[in-house]
Design an enzyme around this catalytic site. Structure first.
Site, short mmCIF file in Angstrom:
data_model
loop_
_atom_site.label_atom_id
_atom_site.label_comp_id
_atom_site.label_asym_id
_atom_site.label_seq_id
_atom_site.Cartn_x
_atom_site.Cartn_y
_atom_site.Cartn_z
N LEU A 115 -6.14 7.08 3.08
CA LEU A 115 -7.36 6.27 2.94
C LEU A 115 -7.08 4.77 3.12
O LEU A 115 -7.99 3.95 3.01
CB LEU A 115 -8.01 6.51 1.57
CG LEU A 115 -8.56 7.94 1.36
CD1 LEU A 115 -9.13 8.10 -0.05
CD2 LEU A 115 -9.64 8.28 2.38
N TYR A 167 9.20 -5.45 -1.79
CA TYR A 167 8.71 -4.69 -0.63
C TYR A 167 9.82 -4.55 0.40
O TYR A 167 10.10 -3.44 0.88
CB TYR A 167 7.51 -5.45 -0.04
CG TYR A 167 6.86 -4.81 1.16
CD1 TYR A 167 6.19 -3.60 1.06
CD2 TYR A 167 6.90 -5.44 2.41
CE1 TYR A 167 5.57 -3.03 2.17
CE2 TYR A 167 6.27 -4.89 3.51
CZ TYR A 167 5.61 -3.68 3.39
OH TYR A 167 4.99 -3.12 4.49
N ASP A 220 -0.74 12.80 -5.23
CA ASP A 220 0.02 11.65 -5.73
C ASP A 220 1.45 11.85 -5.23
O ASP A 220 2.10 12.83 -5.60
CB ASP A 220 -0.03 11.64 -7.27
CG ASP A 220 0.75 10.46 -7.85
OD1 ASP A 220 1.44 9.75 -7.09
OD2 ASP A 220 0.65 10.27 -9.08
P1 NAD Z 1 -2.71 0.43 2.38
O1 NAD Z 1 -2.37 -0.32 1.15
O2 NAD Z 1 -3.90 0.02 3.15
O3 NAD Z 1 -2.88 1.97 2.04
C1 NAD Z 1 -1.98 2.67 1.22
C2 NAD Z 1 -2.65 3.94 0.73
O4 NAD Z 1 -1.72 4.61 -0.11
C3 NAD Z 1 -3.91 3.68 -0.11
O5 NAD Z 1 -4.99 4.43 0.38
C4 NAD Z 1 -3.51 4.11 -1.52
O6 NAD Z 1 -4.58 4.72 -2.25
C5 NAD Z 1 -2.43 5.13 -1.22
N1 NAD Z 1 -1.51 5.32 -2.35
C6 NAD Z 1 -1.00 4.38 -3.17
N2 NAD Z 1 -0.24 4.97 -4.11
C7 NAD Z 1 -0.25 6.30 -3.86
C8 NAD Z 1 0.35 7.43 -4.47
N3 NAD Z 1 1.10 7.30 -5.57
N4 NAD Z 1 0.11 8.65 -3.93
C9 NAD Z 1 -0.66 8.78 -2.84
N5 NAD Z 1 -1.27 7.76 -2.22
C10 NAD Z 1 -1.06 6.53 -2.74
O7 NAD Z 1 -1.41 0.43 3.29
P2 NAD Z 1 -1.31 0.52 4.88
O8 NAD Z 1 -1.49 -0.85 5.42
O9 NAD Z 1 -2.15 1.61 5.39
O10 NAD Z 1 0.24 0.85 5.02
C11 NAD Z 1 0.75 2.14 5.19
C12 NAD Z 1 2.24 2.03 5.43
O11 NAD Z 1 2.49 1.19 6.56
C13 NAD Z 1 3.04 1.41 4.28
O12 NAD Z 1 4.30 2.03 4.21
C14 NAD Z 1 3.21 -0.03 4.72
O13 NAD Z 1 4.34 -0.62 4.15
C15 NAD Z 1 3.37 0.14 6.21
N6 NAD Z 1 3.09 -1.07 6.95
C16 NAD Z 1 1.81 -1.57 7.00
C17 NAD Z 1 1.57 -2.74 7.70
C18 NAD Z 1 0.18 -3.32 7.81
O14 NAD Z 1 0.03 -4.43 8.32
N7 NAD Z 1 -0.86 -2.62 7.34
C19 NAD Z 1 2.62 -3.40 8.35
C20 NAD Z 1 3.90 -2.88 8.23
C21 NAD Z 1 4.13 -1.70 7.55
N1 SER Z 2 1.22 -6.34 6.66
C1 SER Z 2 2.33 -6.03 5.83
C2 SER Z 2 2.40 -7.01 4.69
O1 SER Z 2 2.04 -8.14 4.91
C3 SER Z 2 3.62 -6.12 6.62
O2 SER Z 2 4.46 -5.13 6.19
O3 SER Z 2 2.82 -6.63 3.62
#
Ligand code: NAD
Ligand code: SER
Length: 316
Positions: free
Chosen positions: A10, A142, A53
């Site tokens: 989500l 992080y 979870d």
């Molecule tokens: P987000 O914070 O938008 O979504 C994370 C989701 O994980 C949420 O829906 C939350 O409800 C769920 N979550 C949290 N704890 C949980 C648990 N215990 N069990 C199950 N679900 C749980 O994050 P995102 O941006 O979609 O990122 C996803 C992955 O991509 C992460 O590993 C993040 O580090 C990585 N990432 C994201 C970005 C970015 O810019 N969005 C950049 C680099 C890396």
């Molecule tokens: N968009 C992410 C953050 O700023 C990069 O991992 O945490």
């Protein structure tokens, strides 16, 4: 990849990646899951959805067995700024959740994808054109979990033969689901505020370069890497990928081409600024290009045109 489980579906990436994978492999082939229940979400209405979870390995294993999952896309994690507010929770979710997911992948012989981040680099990493293999001493919880996660994924491949794959995503820009509390979020917020108020106050200082990518390129990167010939993958996990590097005044200037009245101000948040200052200005994605043909389609200009058009429709 006949039956895929997405954890954290989500969130910013999962809400779009799940639909992208369902378009490619069929709605029933992708099981969405999250800690939050999926009520009212298009993911729960358009295909299977399970509440998981990731801290509960048994729960994850039961879903994997029930749906005969052969691929796990593990996205559940806390982002950089949220992680600095609660480092022990970030360690718990990012590390224990990942170990649980890798253990389930090992037990059920699943292919595995999880994203690392530009946050896996730190102040002693080369700042410009940061290489694939280089010094990684991040200063955030992080970043600590991301480096440890990269190593763990390599370990599960070498030690247990789990087909682990992954990328280091830069800041991702998208209009479907807002970001979950990262340092690069300013580059998403700015588009919403440009449409709503024709003005934005940036919490990141002028002159701070970071890598970014538009979500369609990120989705393609995941499916291309997962379909890549394993014989060609030298790195497997934590491939540097990027589409562009810019600083706040450059994105503001691009928005001004569409909204001439747009005004940018700065009110720098010291916590997120310190994180941004410790990350690269730009990273080198040569290995991803050479080993599995990574290619981004969007640059700052084409992304801005599309973001503003899509957000205008969404916010109308
Ligand atoms: P987000 O914070 O938008 O979504 C994370 C989701 O994980 C949420 O829906 C939350 O409800 C769920 N979550 C949290 N704890 C949980 C648990 N215990 N069990 C199950 N679900 C749980 O994050 P995102 O941006 O979609 O990122 C996803 C992955 O991509 C992460 O590993 C993040 O580090 C990585 N990432 C994201 C970005 C970015 O810019 N969005 C950049 C680099 C890396
Ligand atoms: N968009 C992410 C953050 O700023 C990069 O991992 O945490």
């Amino acid at each position: 990849m006949k039956k895929i489980l997405v954890t954290g579906s989500l969130g910013q990436i999962g809400s779009e990646l799940t639909l992208h994978l369902r378009d490619k492999y069929g709605a029933d082939a992708v099981v969405a899951s999250d800690l939050k229940d999926g009520k009212g979400s298009p993911l729960a209405e358009g295909g299977p959805f399970e509440t998981i979870d990731v801290m509960d390995a048994k729960m994850m294993a039961e879903v994997v067995a029930k749906h005969k999952i052969d691929t796990i896309i593990h996205l559940a994690a806390l982002l950089s700024a949220v992680g600095e507010k609660n480092p022990s929770l970030a360690w718990n979710i990012n590390m224990n959740g990942l170990v649980n997911a890798l253990e389930v992948a090992k037990e059920y012989n699943c292919k595995f994808f999880t994203p690392s981040s530009i946050g896996a680099f730190g102040p002693s990493s080369p700042k410009d054109n940061t290489p694939q293999d280089t010094i990684q001493r991040p200063g955030t919880m992080y970043g600590v979990t991301k480096v440890a996660g990269e190593l763990l994924c390599d370990y599960y491949f070498k030690r247990f033969g789990v087909d682990t794959r992954g990328v280091r995503f830069p800041g991702l820009i998208s209009y479907t689901t807002p970001p979950g509390g990262g340092t690069t979020d300013y580059a998403v917020d700015i588009y919403y505020e440009a449409i709503k108020k024709k003005a934005y106050t940036s919490f990141i200082a002028e002159g701070t370069y970071m890598d970014m990518m538009y979500m369609p390129d990120a989705l393609n990167a995941v499916s291309t890497l997962m379909e890549a010939d394993p014989a060609k993958l030298i790195h497997r996990n934590a491939f540097n990928v990027t589409a562009m590097s810019f600083e706040p005044s450059q994105i503001a200037a691009e928005i001004k081409k569409h909204i001439p009245e747009f005004k940018m101000e700065y009110d720098v948040d010291p916590v997120r600024q310190a994180i941004a200052d410790s990350w690269p200005n730009s990273i080198d994605a040569t290995c991803a290009k050479e080993e599995w043909g990574f290619k981004a389609q969007y640059d700052l200009a084409s992304m801005t045109t599309d973001m503003l058009e899509k957000l205008r429709e969404k916010l109308a």
